[in-house]
Design a protein around this motif. Sequence first.
Motif, PDB file in Angstrom:
ATOM      1  N   ALA A   3      18.155   1.049   9.943  1.00 39.85           N
ATOM      2  CA  ALA A   3      16.786   0.552   9.503  1.00 39.85           C
ATOM      3  C   ALA A   3      16.747  -1.104  10.604  1.00 39.85           C
ATOM      4  O   ALA A   3      17.822  -1.477  11.105  1.00 39.85           O
ATOM      5  N   ARG A 108      10.053   6.997  -7.944  1.00 41.23           N
ATOM      6  CA  ARG A 108       9.108   5.734  -7.052  1.00 41.23           C
ATOM      7  C   ARG A 108      10.377   4.521  -7.289  1.00 41.23           C
ATOM      8  O   ARG A 108      10.192   3.741  -6.106  1.00 41.23           O
ATOM      9  N   GLU A 111      12.891   5.129  -4.514  1.00 42.05           N
ATOM     10  CA  GLU A 111      12.306   5.088  -3.245  1.00 42.05           C
ATOM     11  C   GLU A 111      12.327   3.728  -2.764  1.00 42.05           C
ATOM     12  O   GLU A 111      12.543   3.231  -1.689  1.00 42.05           O
ATOM     13  N   THR A 112      11.754   2.805  -3.861  1.00 43.44           N
ATOM     14  CA  THR A 112      11.510   1.441  -3.420  1.00 43.44           C
ATOM     15  C   THR A 112      12.874   0.458  -3.158  1.00 43.44           C
ATOM     16  O   THR A 112      13.009  -0.117  -2.241  1.00 43.44           O
ATOM     17  N   GLU A 114      15.753   2.112  -2.105  1.00 44.02           N
ATOM     18  CA  GLU A 114      16.130   2.850  -0.826  1.00 44.02           C
ATOM     19  C   GLU A 114      15.390   1.934   0.358  1.00 44.02           C
ATOM     20  O   GLU A 114      15.961   1.527   1.276  1.00 44.02           O
ATOM     21  N   ASN A 115      14.101   1.874   0.174  1.00 47.09           N
ATOM     22  CA  ASN A 115      13.259   1.006   1.251  1.00 47.09           C
ATOM     23  C   ASN A 115      13.911  -0.263   1.506  1.00 47.09           C
ATOM     24  O   ASN A 115      14.036  -0.874   2.668  1.00 47.09           O
ATOM     25  N   GLU A 116      13.922  -1.081   0.394  1.00 46.78           N
ATOM     26  CA  GLU A 116      14.437  -2.379   0.292  1.00 46.78           C
ATOM     27  C   GLU A 116      15.729  -2.566   0.748  1.00 46.78           C
ATOM     28  O   GLU A 116      16.087  -3.628   1.906  1.00 46.78           O
ATOM     29  N   ARG A 117      16.699  -1.623   0.470  1.00 47.59           N
ATOM     30  CA  ARG A 117      18.136  -1.722   0.999  1.00 47.59           C
ATOM     31  C   ARG A 117      18.126  -1.461   2.483  1.00 47.59           C
ATOM     32  O   ARG A 117      18.843  -2.191   3.137  1.00 47.59           O
ATOM     33  N   ALA A 118      17.155  -0.751   2.857  1.00 48.92           N
ATOM     34  CA  ALA A 118      17.357  -0.257   4.493  1.00 48.92           C
ATOM     35  C   ALA A 118      17.072  -1.617   5.160  1.00 48.92           C
ATOM     36  O   ALA A 118      17.649  -1.585   6.605  1.00 48.92           O
ATOM     37  N   SER A 119      16.255  -2.527   4.722  1.00 46.09           N
ATOM     38  CA  SER A 119      15.707  -3.640   5.560  1.00 46.09           C
ATOM     39  C   SER A 119      16.899  -4.437   5.992  1.00 46.09           C
ATOM     40  O   SER A 119      16.959  -5.492   6.603  1.00 46.09           O
TER      41      SER A 119
END
Length: 413
Positions: A3, A108, A111-112, A114-119
């Motif tokens: 990411a 949900r 997903e939240t 995973e998205n935060e970790r990807a940053s």
Amino acid sequence: MAAAPAAGPPVRLEPWRPRTWLLLFILAGVAGIVLGAGVAAFAPRGDFADERYHLWRWQAETFVPALARIAGIGPRPAAARNQDAVRQYFALTSRLREELAKEQPDPRLVETLENERASYENDVERFITSALTEVVTTAGLQRPLPLFRDIELTWPPVAFELTSPPRLLVRSPRARIERLSDTLLQPGLTLAEIERIEARADTPETVSLVVSLGGLAAYPAIVRDDRSYAAVLETAAHEWVHHYLAFYPLGQQWGKGGDGEVLNETVASIAGRELARLVMLRYPIDFPPGEDGSGPPSGRSPQIDFNAEMRALRLAVDDLLAQGRIAEAEQLMEQKRRYLAENGIPIRKINQAYFAFYGTYADSPQSSNPIGPLVETLWQRTNDIGEFLRIARGITSRARLEAVVAALPPASP
């Protein structure tokens, strides 16, 4: 793919270094060498067309971004910010593993998280890449570029991506423990799909097992992203050792089976652990309790010695198979599997393919291969990661290993 870096303090741009284009050109051949060995070792067999994992797709998607990162093109956050990213990334990993361990995870929330970790992912990859490169340099494992002897660099450059590795279908004869053939499979298979694949792969003479991989030495390496910081660091180091060995006689034995393959994995295991230890000494990171990427406790703590139990089982199975008592060996493996589960160590299946795969790592309790103790002795007598790898990279057989170890002076008390 990694990411984008998280928003934060200003980053600095590295100046374009002389001969960067030369470095990129040379590196373009590294992937072909390393990946070529991997494709030979994991050439798909059978009729698992829908479930196969194709390494060339991984290469196509990740190689160019990896080159840019290696060459220093683009923004590079300060070291302090990278260490903070490491803490955030693995805290989120622990939280993810806790949620996924629930009987009904909240999709949900998953997903939240995973998205935060990807940053934070790119910064974590940069930090580990830089730290590993430093300890490799300190160990004296750099080498000069062909035609440009004044330029020395870590070779191949450390390159990995945090992601979900493929699974591996392993086959072994029922009558003996031997790794016959492997097939890479997609990472997202369900348990029902795994069991169907194993049922299709099994024959009256052959048993199979689908295993999860912690990493894979493609280039860039694939490193599993849902483990603790210590495990991720060790896996990244382990896979780099495979990259390093690919340019020497030992690494060129990969995919040929026999002693060479066992030597490769055992050397990479020991060297990977030591490189990871050196990184943690050079860059100590304090994680709050339960935020280092570890998962939640899985029930009660084991009350038995797993290593001792597994070692005894392997030796007993070897003995039974040598006598042709296949059914008794398989019954014993199932009995031990149930015993381990009752004592807090659940393993889905233990069969000949299980030992064929894990026994490749001859320093593990699942192995009865004498190469393991010999490589451990080589490490003890060198006790220096640079010297250890410089010696090990030229060893391609058990006989040669025995001769080298015998010629070395005993370790100091």
